[in-house]
Design an enzyme around this catalytic site. Sequence first.
Site, PDB file in Angstrom:
ATOM      1  N   ASP B   9       0.862  -1.178   0.000  1.00 35.40           N
ATOM      2  CA  ASP B   9       0.000   0.000   0.000  1.00 35.40           C
ATOM      3  C   ASP B   9       0.896   1.225   0.000  1.00 35.40           C
ATOM      4  O   ASP B   9       1.714   1.398   0.897  1.00 35.40           O
ATOM      5  CB  ASP B   9      -0.870  -0.048   1.275  1.00 35.40           C
ATOM      6  CG  ASP B   9      -1.915   1.040   1.275  1.00 35.40           C
ATOM      7  OD1 ASP B   9      -1.898   1.867   0.350  1.00 35.40           O
ATOM      8  OD2 ASP B   9      -2.737   1.069   2.210  1.00 35.40           O
ATOM      9  N   ASP B 105      -3.305   2.548  -5.854  1.00 37.29           N
ATOM     10  CA  ASP B 105      -2.110   2.571  -4.998  1.00 37.29           C
ATOM     11  C   ASP B 105      -1.884   1.271  -4.224  1.00 37.29           C
ATOM     12  O   ASP B 105      -0.956   1.190  -3.439  1.00 37.29           O
ATOM     13  CB  ASP B 105      -2.199   3.745  -4.023  1.00 37.29           C
ATOM     14  CG  ASP B 105      -3.406   3.675  -3.126  1.00 37.29           C
ATOM     15  OD1 ASP B 105      -4.363   2.972  -3.501  1.00 37.29           O
ATOM     16  OD2 ASP B 105      -3.404   4.297  -2.066  1.00 37.29           O
ATOM     17  N   GLU B 106      -2.720   0.283  -4.415  1.00 32.74           N
ATOM     18  CA  GLU B 106      -2.539  -0.950  -3.650  1.00 32.74           C
ATOM     19  C   GLU B 106      -2.392  -2.145  -4.595  1.00 32.74           C
ATOM     20  O   GLU B 106      -2.985  -2.163  -5.665  1.00 32.74           O
ATOM     21  CB  GLU B 106      -3.753  -1.201  -2.737  1.00 32.74           C
ATOM     22  CG  GLU B 106      -3.942  -0.109  -1.714  1.00 32.74           C
ATOM     23  CD  GLU B 106      -5.183  -0.330  -0.856  1.00 32.74           C
ATOM     24  OE1 GLU B 106      -5.636  -1.481  -0.725  1.00 32.74           O
ATOM     25  OE2 GLU B 106      -5.699   0.661  -0.335  1.00 32.74           O
TER      26      GLU B 106
END
Lengths: 78, 406
Positions: B9, B105-106
Amino acid sequence: MSIRYVDVICRFSKDGIIKPLYLIWEQNQKIPIIKVTEVCPRSSLQAGYTGLRYTCIFEGNRIRHLFYDRGKWYVETR
Amino acid sequence: MKKVILHCDLNCFFASVEMLHHPELRNIPMAVAGDPDHRHGIILAKNVPAKRKGVKTAETIGEALRKCPELTVLKPDYDSYLYFSEKVRDLYYEYTDRIEPFGIDECWLDISASISYFGSVDRIVKELLYRVKEEIGLTLSIGISFTRVYAKLGSDLAKEDAFCYIDSLDDIKDLPAASLLGVGYHTGEKLKAYGLYTIGDVAKKPLPYLKEILGKWGESLYCYVNGYESAPIPKYREQIEEVKSVGNSMTSIRDLQNMEDFKIVLSVLCDSVSARVREKKLFFRTVHLQVRTKKLEIRTMQMRLKENSDLGKDIFNCAVALFEKNCDFSVPFRSIGVSVSSLSYQKDGLQTSLFEKEGYSLKQKKEETAIDTIRKRFGRFSVSSLRVLEDSGLSSFIPRNDKENV
């Protein structure tokens, strides 16, 4: 620390490698780059850059880093 | 052998990217927020100094400024975020080919097969943290476990630029049930009503019990909590992208007071959705309409068509019918979303209805395809319906490909 965008004259080889040849500095001064010793991805949180770092040797054995990110070249300034 | 799954993350991703380009913002409160002039003014991401002042993600710019008047608010630069997201994924790709993105974003990484090559899990994780920071200039939180859900919990627990192992249920049994992936506010409240406060409480319950109180979702929750997971993480860039729905939504520059306003915004959205459906050579059967009132209440409705269609006119008529049946203008509306689902490909001709007089209109299809072609060549605003021209303020937005559920 901050960054300053600069003009660079490069050679694009047929293998897709970009090699910087001259750095254009103040008053259109053309500074030749003798040798590129290392190319690696790098970032600096203080100066605010990220991209490919070219370690270049200029005349008089002066070593400076040139950075390349998304079509622009820049150097670190104090 | 147990799988080893990492959940990576990127910490306050949007804000980090902005700080990378503007290092002077690193030590002052800063947030990235939607455009306040177009009323998309909610905080998308904030940096650590802003977090200390109590600024939260998803609150309005006004609320944030009240808490922290010196907050610097920046507009989002999505192209730049996509560029960095891609760059980070390319770096992950050097360690494993099994990568599953979860948002911008993960990512989940299955590194089970790479451990012997790199030496140990520790080494891979430390190298990832170091390289993302040194080479790209962003920081990660990594959760390490044997299922996706546990790994995600791990990355939530890990601090910035750090990692966290979760080896078994015992490590997480005291966390609130709402911290689990997929348990939102409503499910959390429901679980609380049955006296299930922590993950440990939920794990003690048998499957039929959870099924009874949560329905089908109880089954997934049971698997999540107990660490049963069967679906492997697919190979990166080989995932089959099957589109399930296509939609657009828009928060208008002013509140929609009457049916005319509503129709103006709706027709732009319908144009965009139908053009995207046609571009993919798909046909839809179900139309969904979502409206949000000034008081931020959300209402969603859906309707099934009598036959498949790919026409903007059908979406429009359907959405208007849904709206007239279910809503009124006692409270003005601030945003509308339209989407279509039950998508299918029809390569071998179209089955039209035998009994409906006003069925799928080939004439309409020709008309809309012609408009698509004109817009492709001369731009979005080169041709529009008269309705849209009535209030150019309301209709002058360009719907992006903002919603495409895969």
